[in-house]
Design an enzyme around this catalytic site. Structure first.
Site, mmCIF file in Angstrom:
data_model
loop_
_atom_site.group_PDB
_atom_site.id
_atom_site.type_symbol
_atom_site.label_atom_id
_atom_site.label_comp_id
_atom_site.label_asym_id
_atom_site.label_seq_id
_atom_site.Cartn_x
_atom_site.Cartn_y
_atom_site.Cartn_z
ATOM 1 N N ASP A 187 1.379 8.814 10.072
ATOM 2 C CA ASP A 187 1.935 7.589 9.272
ATOM 3 C C ASP A 187 3.460 8.293 8.893
ATOM 4 O O ASP A 187 3.779 8.031 7.615
ATOM 5 C CB ASP A 187 1.425 7.022 8.190
ATOM 6 C CG ASP A 187 1.807 5.502 7.687
ATOM 7 O OD1 ASP A 187 2.567 4.908 8.602
ATOM 8 O OD2 ASP A 187 1.330 5.362 6.686
ATOM 9 N N LEU A 233 4.144 4.726 -11.064
ATOM 10 C CA LEU A 233 5.263 5.376 -10.215
ATOM 11 C C LEU A 233 5.232 4.254 -8.934
ATOM 12 O O LEU A 233 6.426 4.035 -8.194
ATOM 13 C CB LEU A 233 5.015 6.421 -9.629
ATOM 14 C CG LEU A 233 5.189 7.777 -10.798
ATOM 15 C CD1 LEU A 233 4.657 9.265 -10.133
ATOM 16 C CD2 LEU A 233 6.396 7.614 -11.307
ATOM 17 N N ALA A 239 2.553 2.048 -5.346
ATOM 18 C CA ALA A 239 1.276 1.773 -5.145
ATOM 19 C C ALA A 239 1.315 1.471 -3.656
ATOM 20 O O ALA A 239 2.255 1.293 -3.083
ATOM 21 C CB ALA A 239 0.763 0.212 -5.829
ATOM 22 N N GLY A 240 0.257 1.773 -3.174
ATOM 23 C CA GLY A 240 0.090 1.221 -1.378
ATOM 24 C C GLY A 240 -1.132 0.752 -1.384
ATOM 25 O O GLY A 240 -1.786 0.327 -2.014
ATOM 26 N N PHE A 253 -4.068 1.992 -0.584
ATOM 27 C CA PHE A 253 -5.170 2.645 -0.883
ATOM 28 C C PHE A 253 -5.269 2.788 -2.296
ATOM 29 O O PHE A 253 -6.367 3.170 -2.945
ATOM 30 C CB PHE A 253 -5.610 3.720 -0.154
ATOM 31 C CG PHE A 253 -5.635 3.718 1.398
ATOM 32 C CD1 PHE A 253 -7.044 2.964 1.898
ATOM 33 C CD2 PHE A 253 -4.909 3.700 2.450
ATOM 34 C CE1 PHE A 253 -7.172 2.974 3.387
ATOM 35 C CE2 PHE A 253 -4.924 3.553 3.879
ATOM 36 C CZ PHE A 253 -6.286 3.045 4.016
ATOM 37 N N VAL A 296 -0.287 4.930 -7.797
ATOM 38 C CA VAL A 296 0.368 6.279 -8.369
ATOM 39 C C VAL A 296 0.772 6.359 -9.760
ATOM 40 O O VAL A 296 1.549 5.353 -10.000
ATOM 41 C CB VAL A 296 1.054 7.035 -7.485
ATOM 42 C CG1 VAL A 296 1.645 8.418 -7.682
ATOM 43 C CG2 VAL A 296 0.498 6.946 -6.020
#
Length: 416
Positions: free
Chosen positions: A222, A100, A102-103, A105, A108
């Site tokens: 954030d 789905l 990504a970030g 950390f 997903v």
């Protein structure tokens, strides 16, 4: 045995770097430090694992299969997050085949529990060092894991395996992020002011809960459109991505940081200049989120102008507002609708109050909710960007930084 100043061991001369004084063995300082650090890391990992083993039990697939989705969600409202095994998560996500987003950390993936409930599984990056991975895991478990509110994404469970999988299992939000909505709406003819006003009010309620209604104050740190997820036909907004969140004792005036955090363009000035956070940092970020919503409802296109004349939207909005020309900034469909004009004016004034430079001048989130719900009159705000006057406009730098921090995904831009 000791003769004069010469040190000896029982079996002969001491090895280099190992000295004895009487019965006291003295080790090199660097070795002692390494041993202490290693001990503390092992102790912290054991504490995390033992806490999980003591308080969270694995629920079998058969138990979940026999529970309806409605019953499962209802029971989860009063229960602790479920502990899943690595094998269960691999099965639920079909070996992590549906990515789905990504970030920084983690990545997903979409999954489905045995009872048919859709979930989003955030798999922490295996490349993260142990300390960072554990801090991220504990930040999310320690904040979102102890909350329950309609405007906060629901944490269903987790997996903590010291040698392989570290993951968090959240409810799945079928409409992606607010970022997605704003981008697609602008392409498709413009945002719906009633819709974005309702979304903004929901986000404000979620923040009010974190700041004022939890046992411990929680600072999200954030707030931005990419961390607001939308679900259901009503596009119910839910705050996500608690990886930077902090628990704050109500008696504390602030929390000191070792380095700046949050997203440039949304993070409050004091986060970077003073390395300290309070709940008023979230208030500032919420104000910038409102301005981003209004930018997508405007005819402002900074990228279409020559770089030398580009104007940062918040500054452009203030200039128009101060001159009484705010409606010239919004698209014609909003300008022609009295209700839409009223919503735009309300949101811009709330945004300017939230974005004040001094934290003490920013309203609480309960006051913000009342403003957005129309329960209180909104006084004319002072110029929130006065401190930038005479300085080089932050337009280009902020746009460049914010653009570089965006994450493009296959379907949605989703951060947890």
């Amino acid at each position: 045995m000791q003769i004069g100043s010469t040190s000896t061991c029982i079996s002969g001369p001491c090895p280099k770097g190992l000295l004895s004084h009487g019965s006291l063995v003295v080790l090199p300082l660097s070795l002692l430090i390494a041993m202490v650090v290693r001990y503390r890391c092992i102790k912290r990992r054991i504490a995390i694992e033992s806490a999980a083993d003591q308080h969270y039990t694995v629920v079998s697939d058969q138990v979940m299969m026999n529970a309806t989705v409605e019953r499962f969600v209802l029971e989860m409202a009063d229960e602790k997050p479920i502990r899943f095994t690595p094998e269960q998560l691999a099965g639920y996500t079909r070996n992590y085949s549906a990515r789905l987003g990504a970030g920084g950390f983690g990545t997903v993936y979409r999954g489905e529990l045995p009872n048919g409930l859709a979930v989003a599984v955030k798999l922490l990056h295996p490349g993260l060092d142990t300390k960072t991975s554990e801090e991220q895991f504990m930040a999310e478990m320690g904040t979102i894991g102890r909350t329950h509110h309609i405007n906060l994404v629901r944490l269903y469970g987790f997996c903590f395996d010291a040698d392989s999988t570290r993951a968090l299992v959240y409810e799945f939000m079928d409409h992606g992020s607010l970022d997605d909505y704003l981008s697609s709406a602008r392409r498709d003819g413009g945002v719906s002011m009633p819709t974005v006003a309702a979304v903004a009010t929901g986000v404000a309620r979620g923040l009010r809960y974190l700041h004022e209604e939890c046992q411990h104050k929680i600072v999200h740190q954030d707030i931005k459109p990419g961390n607001v997820l939308l679900g259901g036909a009503a596009l119910t907004p839910k705050l996500a991505n608690f990886g930077l969140a902090r628990l704050v004792n109500r008696a504390d005036t602030h929390v000191s940081l070792s380095h700046g955090g949050g997203t440039p363009g949304y993070a409050a000035p004091e986060v970077w200049l003073e390395l300290r956070i309070t709940e008023k940092c979230d208030v500032y970020s919420f104000g910038m989120l409102l301005l981003k919503i209004l930018e997508h409802a405007s005819n402002h296109d900074a990228d279409a102008a020559p770089e030398s004349s580009r104007q940062w939207f918040p500054m452009a909005a203030w200039t128009r507002y101060e001159a009484g020309e705010l409606m010239e900034l919004v698209v014609s469909t909003i300008h022609q609708d009295p209700r839409c004009r009223e919503l735009a004016e309300m949101m811009i004034k709330v945004a300017f109050w939230c974005a004040q430079q001094r934290p003490s001048e920013r309203p609480s989130m309960s006051a913000v909710v009342k403003m957005l719900e129309g329960e209180t009159e909104i006084a004319p705000p002072p110029n929130p960007f006065q401190y930038l006057m005479g300085m080089e406009p932050p337009a280009a730098n902020l746009r460049t930084t914010m653009a570089s921090s965006s994450v493009t995904t296959s379907n949605h831009i989703i951060s947890f």
